[in-house]
Each structure stands twice: as C-alpha cells, then as structure tokens.
Design a protein around this motif. Structure first.
Motif, PDB file in Angstrom:
ATOM      1  N   ASN A 153       0.850  -1.228  -0.053  1.00  0.00           N
ATOM      2  CA  ASN A 153       0.119  -0.038  -0.060  1.00  0.00           C
ATOM      3  C   ASN A 153       0.886   1.148   0.059  1.00  0.00           C
ATOM      4  O   ASN A 153       0.578   2.239  -0.497  1.00  0.00           O
ATOM      5  N   GLU A 154       2.049   1.040   0.583  1.00  0.00           N
ATOM      6  CA  GLU A 154       2.867   2.336   0.822  1.00  0.00           C
ATOM      7  C   GLU A 154       3.486   2.644  -0.701  1.00  0.00           C
ATOM      8  O   GLU A 154       4.055   3.598  -0.876  1.00  0.00           O
ATOM      9  N   LEU A 155       3.507   1.527  -1.611  1.00  0.00           N
ATOM     10  CA  LEU A 155       3.783   1.909  -3.138  1.00  0.00           C
ATOM     11  C   LEU A 155       2.779   2.620  -3.718  1.00  0.00           C
ATOM     12  O   LEU A 155       3.145   2.859  -5.023  1.00  0.00           O
ATOM     13  N   GLY A 156       1.607   2.978  -3.166  1.00  0.00           N
ATOM     14  CA  GLY A 156       0.619   3.729  -3.735  1.00  0.00           C
ATOM     15  C   GLY A 156      -0.489   2.673  -4.537  1.00  0.00           C
ATOM     16  O   GLY A 156      -1.060   3.223  -5.752  1.00  0.00           O
ATOM     17  N   VAL A 157      -0.239   1.595  -4.274  1.00  0.00           N
ATOM     18  CA  VAL A 157      -1.332   0.396  -5.052  1.00  0.00           C
ATOM     19  C   VAL A 157      -2.183  -0.039  -3.955  1.00  0.00           C
ATOM     20  O   VAL A 157      -1.942  -0.205  -2.758  1.00  0.00           O
ATOM     21  N   ARG A 158      -3.450   0.147  -4.308  1.00  0.00           N
ATOM     22  CA  ARG A 158      -4.625  -0.085  -3.519  1.00  0.00           C
ATOM     23  C   ARG A 158      -4.354  -1.635  -3.085  1.00  0.00           C
ATOM     24  O   ARG A 158      -4.254  -2.523  -3.747  1.00  0.00           O
TER      25      ARG A 158
END
Length: 300
Positions: A153-158
């Motif tokens: 999630n921290e990578l910007g992936v839902r």
C-alpha cells in the motif's frame, strides 16, 4: 485484463483462474517450477528461485493476487509453525519486490488473509472495523502476514486484505468435515457452540472479482457469508443434505489428543460478518448454509 496469481494451483487459485479465463482475462500463475500451458490466456511464471526473473513477464499486470502459503491443515509442531509463518512472509515480500520493480504498477493488490486475526469467541461478533485481535498462533500469524502485505500500500497500490472464513467446496476443509457423516459417524465437535464463519467457493471467487472492479474497497475485507452458524448447526445441515445421522460426538479432549494445537481450528471459532461486502453492494450467490451445502453436496 492481466492478472497475476501466486498460489494459483491450489483449491482457491484454480477456481479463480478458471473464472478469470472465462472472462477472457490473461492469467499469470507464479510457480516455483517451470511449467507450460496449452491455453492461450494462461501463462506460468517461475519465481522464488535464483534463476527466475518474474518481473519482465509481469510488466503491464493490472491485478496481483497473493494466495501463497503452507497449509495450516497439519499438526502444528514448532517446525510446522515456522514454515506456516515464513512461507507467507516470504511470498509477500517477494510480491512487494516484484511490484516495486515494475515500470507500471498494478491497480490493486489482493492478499489472502484469515478471520483468525480476530481470535476466538462464542459471544462476540466481528466486522472489519473490530479492533480486537487474538493472541493465539493463528491470530499472530495473520497479523504478521497483513503487516507485510500492507507495505505494498505504501507503493501507492490499492491493497485489499481478504480475510477468508472456511471456504466450502470440493477442496479445503469441507471434505474432511463431511467424511464422518458419509461413514454414519458424524456428530457434534466439542461443545458444538463454536461459531463457523464460512463462504461458498463461488462467492469467494465472485467477491474477489467484485473487489477488483470496485476501487473504493481497500484494507481488510471479511470473505464470509452473511449468515454464520454454530458448529452443531453446521453438522446438522451436513447430515440433512446427506441423509445421515448427526449423533456421534467428538469430545474436545479427544480432538486435542489427536490434533494437538491444530484442534483450535475445530474447537474454537468466531462470528464474523461481511460488512464491507454488503455495503459495497456485493450480492451473495449462496447467503445461507443450507443453500451452499445443498449446491456442493447435491451429487454426493
């Protein structure tokens, strides 16, 4: 749509794969061994080995689903416990590495999880907003697993954590639960008052499909039917569908002696409701146990 699945050759993974292929999606199964496929839209990608390079094959992937992990249906020795935890953490870390290295990241990452995170209770009801977490081995395992998955999630992936209940189908736990009834030896397990939060395999597959196409769904999602039952009722429903008696009790002490700590899976439970599924308008195919077992056991 391009979908990558780790653990795609297992019970749940096979059903997901066939569903996505029927929709015309391209499915990429992450596997430790080299495999080839005769189906146009089904591909096998080697991973978790020194010579593998899964990233290149997964460029442009839209969805990543992580189901990988050693089965918990084994006697929980200290060695087995370590393998259960390590296999989940290892695969999830590998997924993170793959996603982080992709030029274009997927729109959603769905990580298998379990309702075991809530711990066990006879009188409490749990939803995704419940803050209570258990202290037993399963609860601690899920907590560590979800912590690792949330790094994606921290990578910007839902990121969605699908907390599975007992999945009912031709595989998984149900055949072992049905067998005593087929042998005319079925009956209450332990007190019979423990809750069983279950889901039909078809609903699990369609719920994951629903999650993929519903961008507002994030975080934990309880993958359970809206009508959990107590173990005694579960057994009675099996007996009814198979036209067998429900009479021979299996006392707690006997199951503990036979299965050790793993007896927790049968003797303890939790009443869990699928609040996020319902509020996001997911329509259950098999909302009641009578309907679900009727569908699965109709040919037996």
């Amino acid at each position: 749509m391009k979908i990558a699945i780790s653990g795609g050759t297992g019970f749940v993974g096979k059903h997901l794969t066939q569903h996505f292929l029927s929709k015309g999606y391209s499915v990429y199964i992450l596997t430790r061994s080299k495999k080839t496929s005769s189906e146009n839209n089904l591909h096998y990608v080697q991973w978790l080995s020194e010579s593998s390079n899964p990233t290149s094959a997964l460029e442009g992937v839209d969805v990543v689903i992580n189901l990988a992990g050693k089965t918990i249906n084994t006697r929980w020795t200290e060695k087995a416990k370590k393998e259960i935890v390590d296999s989940r953490v290892e695969s999830t870390k590998a997924i993170y590495t793959i996603i982080n290295s992709l030029k274009k990241r997927p729109s959603v990452f769905i990580n298998a999880s379990a309702i075991g995170i809530y711990g066990t209770s006879v009188d409490q009801t749990f939803t995704e907003t419940s803050t209570i977490k258990g202290t037993d081995f399963l609860a601690k395992t899920v907590e560590v697993w979800e912590k690792e998955a949330n790094k994606v999630n921290e990578l910007g992936v839902r990121t969605v954590l699908t907390r599975f209940g007992i999945v009912l189908g031709e595989g998984g736990a149900l055949p072992k639960m049905v067998l005593p009834y087929k042998l005319f030896a079925g009956g209450p397990l332990g007190s019979g008052q423990q809750w069983v939060s279950w889901i039909h395999i078809d609903d699990l597959v369609h719920l994951i499909h629903h999650i993929i196409h519903t961008p507002k769904i994030t975080g934990p999602v309880n993958a359970v039917a809206p009508n959990p039952v107590q173990m005694n009722q579960f057994g009675k429903t099996i007996a009814k569908k198979l036209q067998r008696p429900h009479w021979l009790p299996a006392p707690s002490f006997a199951l503990k002696a036979l299965l050790g700590e793993m007896s927790l899976l049968l003797l303890k439970g939790q009443r869990v409701l699928p609040e996020k599924a319902l509020t996001s308008q997911y329509q259950f195919i098999h909302p009641s146990l009578d309907n679900a077992l009727g569908d699965i056991l109709k040919s037996q």
